[in-house]
Design a protein around this motif. Structure first.
Motif, PDB file in Angstrom:
ATOM      1  N   ASN B 193      51.878  39.830 -53.092  1.00  0.00           N
ATOM      2  CA  ASN B 193      51.082  40.895 -52.706  1.00  0.00           C
ATOM      3  C   ASN B 193      49.887  41.288 -53.690  1.00  0.00           C
ATOM      4  O   ASN B 193      49.254  41.959 -53.555  1.00  0.00           O
ATOM      5  CB  ASN B 193      52.189  42.216 -52.580  1.00  0.00           C
ATOM      6  CG  ASN B 193      52.501  42.594 -51.258  1.00  0.00           C
ATOM      7  OD1 ASN B 193      52.307  41.701 -50.276  1.00  0.00           O
ATOM      8  ND2 ASN B 193      53.209  43.491 -51.002  1.00  0.00           N
ATOM      9  N   ARG B 194      50.132  40.369 -54.569  1.00  0.00           N
ATOM     10  CA  ARG B 194      48.913  40.680 -55.778  1.00  0.00           C
ATOM     11  C   ARG B 194      47.425  40.271 -55.199  1.00  0.00           C
ATOM     12  O   ARG B 194      47.223  39.147 -54.913  1.00  0.00           O
ATOM     13  CB  ARG B 194      49.309  40.105 -56.998  1.00  0.00           C
ATOM     14  CG  ARG B 194      50.358  40.890 -57.828  1.00  0.00           C
ATOM     15  CD  ARG B 194      50.430  40.102 -59.286  1.00  0.00           C
ATOM     16  NE  ARG B 194      49.435  40.124 -60.119  1.00  0.00           N
ATOM     17  CZ  ARG B 194      49.014  41.217 -60.626  1.00  0.00           C
ATOM     18  NH1 ARG B 194      49.828  42.249 -60.489  1.00  0.00           N
ATOM     19  NH2 ARG B 194      48.071  41.602 -61.489  1.00  0.00           N
ATOM     20  N   ASP B 195      46.570  41.276 -55.221  1.00  0.00           N
ATOM     21  CA  ASP B 195      45.480  40.832 -54.455  1.00  0.00           C
ATOM     22  C   ASP B 195      44.609  39.977 -55.257  1.00  0.00           C
ATOM     23  O   ASP B 195      44.658  40.461 -56.727  1.00  0.00           O
ATOM     24  CB  ASP B 195      44.622  42.308 -54.352  1.00  0.00           C
ATOM     25  CG  ASP B 195      43.180  42.232 -53.774  1.00  0.00           C
ATOM     26  OD1 ASP B 195      42.481  42.886 -54.384  1.00  0.00           O
ATOM     27  OD2 ASP B 195      43.079  41.304 -52.828  1.00  0.00           O
ATOM     28  N   GLU B 196      44.195  38.928 -54.940  1.00  0.00           N
ATOM     29  CA  GLU B 196      43.635  37.831 -55.713  1.00  0.00           C
ATOM     30  C   GLU B 196      42.444  38.541 -56.392  1.00  0.00           C
ATOM     31  O   GLU B 196      42.236  38.063 -57.705  1.00  0.00           O
ATOM     32  CB  GLU B 196      43.007  36.825 -54.944  1.00  0.00           C
ATOM     33  CG  GLU B 196      43.921  35.380 -54.796  1.00  0.00           C
ATOM     34  CD  GLU B 196      43.348  34.277 -53.923  1.00  0.00           C
ATOM     35  OE1 GLU B 196      42.405  34.673 -53.042  1.00  0.00           O
ATOM     36  OE2 GLU B 196      43.634  33.115 -54.231  1.00  0.00           O
ATOM     37  N   ASP B 197      41.485  39.410 -56.022  1.00  0.00           N
ATOM     38  CA  ASP B 197      40.468  39.854 -56.595  1.00  0.00           C
ATOM     39  C   ASP B 197      40.860  40.787 -57.560  1.00  0.00           C
ATOM     40  O   ASP B 197      40.187  40.671 -58.876  1.00  0.00           O
ATOM     41  CB  ASP B 197      39.461  40.797 -55.440  1.00  0.00           C
ATOM     42  CG  ASP B 197      38.777  39.878 -54.586  1.00  0.00           C
ATOM     43  OD1 ASP B 197      39.046  38.644 -54.701  1.00  0.00           O
ATOM     44  OD2 ASP B 197      38.296  40.552 -53.775  1.00  0.00           O
ATOM     45  N   THR B 198      41.843  41.522 -57.379  1.00  0.00           N
ATOM     46  CA  THR B 198      42.514  42.541 -58.522  1.00  0.00           C
ATOM     47  C   THR B 198      42.790  41.388 -59.778  1.00  0.00           C
ATOM     48  O   THR B 198      42.683  42.059 -61.236  1.00  0.00           O
ATOM     49  CB  THR B 198      43.611  43.226 -58.078  1.00  0.00           C
ATOM     50  OG1 THR B 198      43.064  43.820 -56.686  1.00  0.00           O
ATOM     51  CG2 THR B 198      43.825  44.354 -58.828  1.00  0.00           C
ATOM     52  N   GLU B 199      43.549  40.586 -59.347  1.00  0.00           N
ATOM     53  CA  GLU B 199      44.175  39.604 -60.243  1.00  0.00           C
ATOM     54  C   GLU B 199      42.985  39.203 -61.238  1.00  0.00           C
ATOM     55  O   GLU B 199      43.071  39.208 -62.495  1.00  0.00           O
ATOM     56  CB  GLU B 199      44.842  38.512 -59.633  1.00  0.00           C
ATOM     57  CG  GLU B 199      46.103  37.949 -60.491  1.00  0.00           C
ATOM     58  CD  GLU B 199      47.041  37.017 -59.628  1.00  0.00           C
ATOM     59  OE1 GLU B 199      46.517  35.907 -59.718  1.00  0.00           O
ATOM     60  OE2 GLU B 199      48.013  37.566 -59.329  1.00  0.00           O
ATOM     61  N   ILE B 200      42.069  38.509 -60.618  1.00  0.00           N
ATOM     62  CA  ILE B 200      40.831  37.879 -61.148  1.00  0.00           C
ATOM     63  C   ILE B 200      40.135  39.065 -62.280  1.00  0.00           C
ATOM     64  O   ILE B 200      39.622  38.649 -63.159  1.00  0.00           O
ATOM     65  CB  ILE B 200      40.136  37.002 -60.667  1.00  0.00           C
ATOM     66  CG1 ILE B 200      39.322  36.042 -61.358  1.00  0.00           C
ATOM     67  CG2 ILE B 200      39.150  37.774 -59.721  1.00  0.00           C
ATOM     68  CD1 ILE B 200      38.668  34.793 -60.728  1.00  0.00           C
ATOM     69  N   VAL B 229      31.563  48.378 -55.702  1.00  0.00           N
ATOM     70  CA  VAL B 229      30.711  47.083 -55.070  1.00  0.00           C
ATOM     71  C   VAL B 229      31.514  46.047 -54.962  1.00  0.00           C
ATOM     72  O   VAL B 229      32.470  45.761 -55.609  1.00  0.00           O
ATOM     73  CB  VAL B 229      29.834  46.596 -56.319  1.00  0.00           C
ATOM     74  CG1 VAL B 229      28.740  45.520 -55.692  1.00  0.00           C
ATOM     75  CG2 VAL B 229      28.848  47.913 -56.708  1.00  0.00           C
ATOM     76  N   ILE B 230      31.493  45.630 -53.609  1.00  0.00           N
ATOM     77  CA  ILE B 230      32.237  44.291 -53.215  1.00  0.00           C
ATOM     78  C   ILE B 230      31.728  43.108 -53.837  1.00  0.00           C
ATOM     79  O   ILE B 230      30.356  42.786 -53.710  1.00  0.00           O
ATOM     80  CB  ILE B 230      32.382  44.423 -51.510  1.00  0.00           C
ATOM     81  CG1 ILE B 230      33.030  45.632 -50.842  1.00  0.00           C
ATOM     82  CG2 ILE B 230      32.748  43.120 -51.099  1.00  0.00           C
ATOM     83  CD1 ILE B 230      32.749  45.617 -49.605  1.00  0.00           C
ATOM     84  N   ILE B 231      32.418  42.538 -54.458  1.00  0.00           N
ATOM     85  CA  ILE B 231      32.152  41.229 -55.480  1.00  0.00           C
ATOM     86  C   ILE B 231      32.747  39.989 -54.289  1.00  0.00           C
ATOM     87  O   ILE B 231      33.891  40.168 -54.546  1.00  0.00           O
ATOM     88  CB  ILE B 231      32.314  41.201 -56.642  1.00  0.00           C
ATOM     89  CG1 ILE B 231      32.128  42.371 -57.136  1.00  0.00           C
ATOM     90  CG2 ILE B 231      31.652  40.144 -57.376  1.00  0.00           C
ATOM     91  CD1 ILE B 231      32.604  42.740 -58.772  1.00  0.00           C
TER      92      ILE B 231
END
Lengths: 236, 249
Positions: B193-200, B229-231
């Motif tokens: 469930n860990r969002d890849e974006d949040t993790e990085i 901002v969407i990255i």
């Protein structure tokens, strides 16, 4: 008939010199250049484009936009993919990125073994390609950037399936292990960033511009010879 | 990120057009659970137990969830699809040890899951005579002749209940897994469930602490990462790599 212009990515093919001294002195085209001219004629008369589709080229196309984003991240830039095709009377091409000072072309290596980690000089073919882009855009400097980017999952699966087939084992029965094994081969999250980016700066060499134009003229003459010889005038 | 179940429930809750309902039903018919669905359900098991049903053990030294609450929670979570089997017991000196198997039907995956539970009860004996000490007192306790006449009347069913509590505990926090534990991990953080974006982003923010890039640049990155901002992920990987390349040696 459509006028022959060379695509930047193919300049190296027509710029190769003939193998024999005699042919060189006679000012003939190399066999590679001749083959390219013949291919160009075939594309015109059959109205078909020769497209080489390999996993390597597919990866290059699929990760194109992602690799620009990656470069933006690593260089803190805001590059956008250039979609404009440039051309003059002799050459045509679409550079990946155009900045106020340079043109940048990104090459995504297939795997670690094709990544040019030890190469001090850029590949000759890409050198010519970037000379072409600089001619078209008027930039005096170009950058050739190699990236070791992760392959998309569908390519990894396809490679794993090919391997399973070659080993006469069922992919479906071993999908998890095979996919994991091939992911490790084609994904590089664990690789230090210094080992994933390699760039070459290439300066514009003005004298090459004229050489390219002359070679294009030479190709056109060869193409005309073939057209006459094979009576293709009415087919073009 | 919403799971398919959440989306489906929302769609039904919102009424939607008939077409949507049919579509939802079709989705349900062909429904295959995702790992996120499973994680969603697992999170339910990690809800804290209701404090109302926590009581002290008879000796007052520990806490326990009342058995009726455990049974109700099993009914609620597994829709009544649970059972116990293999209840076994054995007398060891003045104690009876028991074990059983709790089976629950996982409502998302549709598979039966088994959990073993074990417990022990003491056979109540008459109070030892005055003056008995140490070893002699133990002998008194272990002598079946001293057993209270109805000591197992209530204690034996209690053994089964304790075994069930013990088995249920291993299902999750809501069954009192961490009760009486001094050190425990009661936070459910499913990897999937860990969002890849949040993790990085978290990784980059951590790396920035030991990064040699100019402060202004580091602040710029921090601002960008914490903004709305969407990255794109590939750019985040690039930023991470740039920060990694500029670390204090």
């Amino acid at each position: 008939m459509k006028t022959f212009k060379i695509r930047c990515s193919q300049i190296a093919k027509i710029m190769t010199e003939p193998k024999t001294k005699a042919a060189k002195e006679a000012g003939e085209l190399s066999e590679t250049a001749k083959e390219y001219c013949e291919l160009w004629i075939k594309e015109q008369i059959y109205n078909r484009k020769k497209e080489v589709i390999t996993p390597q080229t597919v990866k290059g196309v699929v990760v194109e936009y992602d690799s620009i984003e990656y470069l933006n991240g690593i260089q803190m830039t805001e590059y956008k993919k250039n979609e404009t095709q440039y051309e003059n009377d002799y050459i045509t091409g679409t550079p990946d990125i155009i900045t106020p000072e340079t043109v940048i072309d990104i090459k995504n290596s297939w795997d670690v073994f094709t990544f040019p980690f030890f190469d001090d000089e850029p590949d000759k073919g890409y050198f010519w390609q970037l000379q072409g882009y600089m001619i078209l855009t008027g930039k005096k400097r170009a950058e050739l950037v190699y990236l070791l980017s992760d392959a998309p999952d569908f390519i990894i699966e396809s490679e794993a399936r090919k391997y399973a087939w070659s080993q006469n084992v069922s992919y479906n029965d071993n999908a998890f292990e095979l996919f994991a094994e091939f992911s490790e081969r084609f994904k590089y999250r664990d690789v230090a960033p210094q080992l994933k980016v390699k760039s070459y700066e290439i300066d514009f060499v003005p004298e090459l511009e004229e050489q390219i134009y002359q070679r294009v003229e030479q190709c056109r003459r060869y193409i005309n010879t073939l057209i006459t010889k094979h009576k293709l005038e009415n087919l073009l | 990120m919403k799971t398919r179940i959440q989306e489906w429930n929302e769609e039904l809750k919102n009424g939607g057009s008939k077409q949507n309902d049919i579509k939802a039903l079709e989705t349900k018919t062909n429904y295959l659970p995702t790992i996120a669905d499973v994680a969603d359900f697992q999170a339910k098991l990690f809800e804290k137990p209701n404090a109302e049903y926590i009581e002290k053990t008879p000796d007052g030294k520990a806490e326990t969830l009342v058995i009726s609450h455990i049974e109700t929670r099993l009914d609620e979570i597994y829709n009544g699809l649970w059972s116990v089997s293999n209840f076994r017991w054995q007398q060891i000196a003045n104690e009876i040890v028991g074990s059983l198997t709790l089976k629950v039907l996982h409502p998302i995956c549709g598979v039966w899951i088994e959990r073993e539970g074990a417990a022990a009860i003491q056979i109540m004996v008459d109070k030892y005579p005055e003056g008995l000490q140490g070893y002699e007192r133990n002998l008194w306790a272990n002598d079946i002749k001293n057993k209270k006449p109805n000591s197992l009347y209530l204690a034996f069913p209690k053994l089964k209940a304790e075994c069930l509590k013990n088995a249920a505990k291993s299902l999750g926090e809501t069954f009192g897994r961490s009760l009486n534990r001094k050190l425990y991990d009661a936070t459910y953080e499913p990897e999937i469930n860990r969002d890849e974006d949040t993790e990085i982003k978290e990784e980059i923010l951590k790396l920035l602490e030991t990064c040699t890039l100019p402060e202004q640049q580091k602040d710029g990155i921090r601002k960008l990462l914490t903004s709305d901002v969407i990255i794109l992920y590939s750019r985040l990987v690039g930023i991470r790599d740039a920060v990694m390349m500029n670390q204090i040696k």
